[in-house]
Design an enzyme around this catalytic site. Sequence first.
Site, PDB file in Angstrom:
ATOM      1  CG  ASP A 138      -6.791  -2.245  -3.605  1.00  0.00           C
ATOM      2  OD1 ASP A 138      -7.234  -2.135  -2.907  1.00  0.00           O
ATOM      3  OD2 ASP A 138      -5.508  -2.462  -3.778  1.00  0.00           O
TER       4      ASP A 138
ATOM      5  CG  HIS B  48      -5.693  -1.804   0.463  1.00  0.00           C
ATOM      6  ND1 HIS B  48      -5.012  -1.540  -0.636  1.00  0.00           N
ATOM      7  CD2 HIS B  48      -5.541  -1.819   1.370  1.00  0.00           C
ATOM      8  CE1 HIS B  48      -4.166  -0.906   0.310  1.00  0.00           C
ATOM      9  NE2 HIS B  48      -3.958  -0.404   0.864  1.00  0.00           N
TER      10      HIS B  48
ATOM     11  CB  SER C 242      -1.028  -0.230   1.396  1.00  0.00           C
ATOM     12  OG  SER C 242      -1.283   1.284   0.994  1.00  0.00           O
TER      13      SER C 242
END
Length: 306
Positions: free
Chosen positions: A249, A279, A153
């Site tokens: 995501d 995610h 991320s």
Amino acid sequence: MPLHPQLQAIVDAAAALPPMETVLPATLRAGYEAQTARLARPDVGHVEDRMIPGPRGDVRIRIYRPDMQDGHAVVTYFHGSAFVICSIDTHDVICRHLCLVLNAVVVSVDYGLAPEAPFPAGPDDCEAATIWTAENATSIGGDPARLIVAGDSAGATMATVVARRLRDAGGPNLAAQFLIYPVTDYPDPAPASYQERGQGCGLTASAMCWGWDLYIRNQEDRFHPDASPLRVADLSGLPPAYVITAEYDLLRDEGKAYAARLLQAGVDTALVHYDDMNHGFMGMVGVVDRADQAMIAASGWLATKI
């Protein structure tokens, strides 16, 4: 393909919690640390916390060694955060698994978070930690010629920035970069995945925009290449990249776009897309079977580069 049932159960349970953007960052951080503290932690050969010099003061790192032998590849790992939350404690499990599966030393970096440390504090801390790791690799059981940067991320954003900065500085040289559902662009305009996966999949569009707003204090920095790596003019000459994206995501499209840009620039790039993942799924390694499979596959590819 529907969201994996193990992850759907987690998403359903989280639906009862208040939206991330309505909670104070300190409260969120404490909550995530309490939640991840319950995960099973595989044993590794040695774990040590240290403080190292950084551009704004000392930076905390955690060093994982698979054993006390020398000459291992070394991964400098940057945890996910939405630029605001999480720590080396919340990502302890994923770093332990990476250490064991890749048989590498892992140096996890507690870089500065917004709002206390807005852009560019995070990239600056991560670059300093990577240079420290290269300079001290031998002393922690690593090989300075076998360096990898990695992250998930916002941590993957840090990895992309560090890789480009080191390219431009002429070193230290990296063998590879491991990018797990990276944040690569300020969402203006937002890609289609923000609309398709911005609700009901875990990380929400409103939470991600909240993180961006805390991270970027000056509006002119939104599209700075150190904040939005997809805006970098020249991606050639970067180390080989393994990029993971997930269907459920909101960062799906920008991760795919960044991998495409790397390929266009001639960078050895593997894009691996998981149709039933969301995610943050890699944080469930050891719990969700697909996360275990993804870690094994990524480590197998990385092993060919080191």
